[in-house]
Design a protein around this motif. Sequence first.
Motif, short mmCIF file in Angstrom:
data_model
loop_
_atom_site.label_atom_id
_atom_site.label_comp_id
_atom_site.label_asym_id
_atom_site.label_seq_id
_atom_site.Cartn_x
_atom_site.Cartn_y
_atom_site.Cartn_z
N ASP A 134 67.39 6.98 12.47
CA ASP A 134 66.64 6.88 13.72
C ASP A 134 65.64 8.01 13.90
OD1 ASP A 134 68.09 4.62 14.27
OD2 ASP A 134 69.61 5.68 15.46
N ALA A 135 65.92 9.18 13.34
CA ALA A 135 65.03 10.32 13.52
C ALA A 135 63.85 10.31 12.56
CB ALA A 135 65.81 11.63 13.35
N GLU A 136 63.66 9.23 11.81
CA GLU A 136 62.60 9.15 10.82
C GLU A 136 61.72 7.94 11.08
OE1 GLU A 136 65.24 11.05 7.14
OE2 GLU A 136 64.86 8.90 7.27
N ILE A 137 60.48 8.05 10.66
CA ILE A 137 59.52 6.95 10.73
C ILE A 137 59.18 6.55 9.30
CG2 ILE A 137 57.21 6.25 11.46
CD1 ILE A 137 57.38 8.24 13.71
N LEU A 138 59.38 5.29 8.97
CA LEU A 138 59.11 4.81 7.63
C LEU A 138 57.61 4.71 7.41
CD1 LEU A 138 60.09 3.73 4.92
CD2 LEU A 138 60.22 1.45 5.94
N PHE A 139 57.12 5.48 6.46
CA PHE A 139 55.69 5.48 6.15
C PHE A 139 55.36 4.44 5.07
CE2 PHE A 139 52.21 7.25 3.47
CZ PHE A 139 51.19 7.11 4.39
N VAL A 236 53.88 13.09 3.86
CA VAL A 236 55.12 12.81 4.56
C VAL A 236 55.89 14.10 4.73
CG1 VAL A 236 55.29 10.41 3.75
CG2 VAL A 236 56.27 12.25 2.37
N ASP A 237 56.96 14.02 5.52
CA ASP A 237 57.86 15.15 5.71
C ASP A 237 59.10 15.07 4.84
OD1 ASP A 237 56.28 16.26 7.85
OD2 ASP A 237 57.01 14.61 9.09
#
Length: 302
Positions: A134-139, A236-237
């Motif tokens: 949940d704390a990530e955004i799929l790039f 990305v991170d």
Amino acid sequence: MPPPLCAVDSIRRHASTPTRSKLASARRRRHGCALTKRRPWPSGPRGTAPRPRRPRGQPVDRTASRCVTCACVIRYARRRASIRRPLTGRPWGVSHLKAAVFVDGGHLRVLVRQARRHYNADYIEAIADACVVDAEILFRVLYYDCAPYQGHPKLPVSGQPANFQGSDTWLKVLAGKPRFAVRLGTLKFRGFEPKRIPVPSSGPVSDEDFKPRFEQKGVDMRIGLDIATYANNRSVDRIILITGDTDCLPAMKLARTAGLQVVLVRFPGQRLARELLWHSDFHRSIAWPSQPENVRRPPVFS
């Protein structure tokens, strides 16, 4: 961090036209900067301007700093210097981390077959979505594999030509999904090998006792190049990696050196090499996504 410069001094430095020069002079007089000489540094210890005395009764502005050129007060300079835009271009107030999923298709296909599940484009997409928390955004999801081998090699016993005509339709379907990129290497045929070792000496030997052996070429190199590109550009991170090959270790080290976090995915019943665990930041255990019972059979393509 570069030394602070006030708006007046920055305008004076970049003033090249007469209009800008007049505007800079007007703002300098309004700002109270009495500097008119060409040499900006006033006399003082170590080339710094002497600190003016604060008038009695005036409150102390603890967030102010001074211009390195004209020594005028810049209000809230430290606060403005501490607030910087993230390198990855995330909007203000968003704490989610941008992540990219790198999938070694040959490794994942073996694990899915061992779990007795159907390996297709939809299931690959479900696995990639399950790897992101949940704390990530799929790039983006980068999938690395080889197209099925097509050829007619001779069988080891009878000498008859074998027919290898695999279909790559599922790869085209996967490439058409949102946020998916498919990188294909080359699948080389390395001959036949016995299914059982040692080969039984009693009884006749037939073609059924042998199986073809294939080798993927260029897949690990493409994974390493893409990881290096993402690390160099700070696109990305986090890098979420699905692999079991230690050839990715140099790319993982490069990503961590560049400031990216490397997340290694572990599936049920999988054992990862110690070197992969040493050179990753997090280990994430992922359960197999649900799949209907009527499609849990071996895949029809190689």
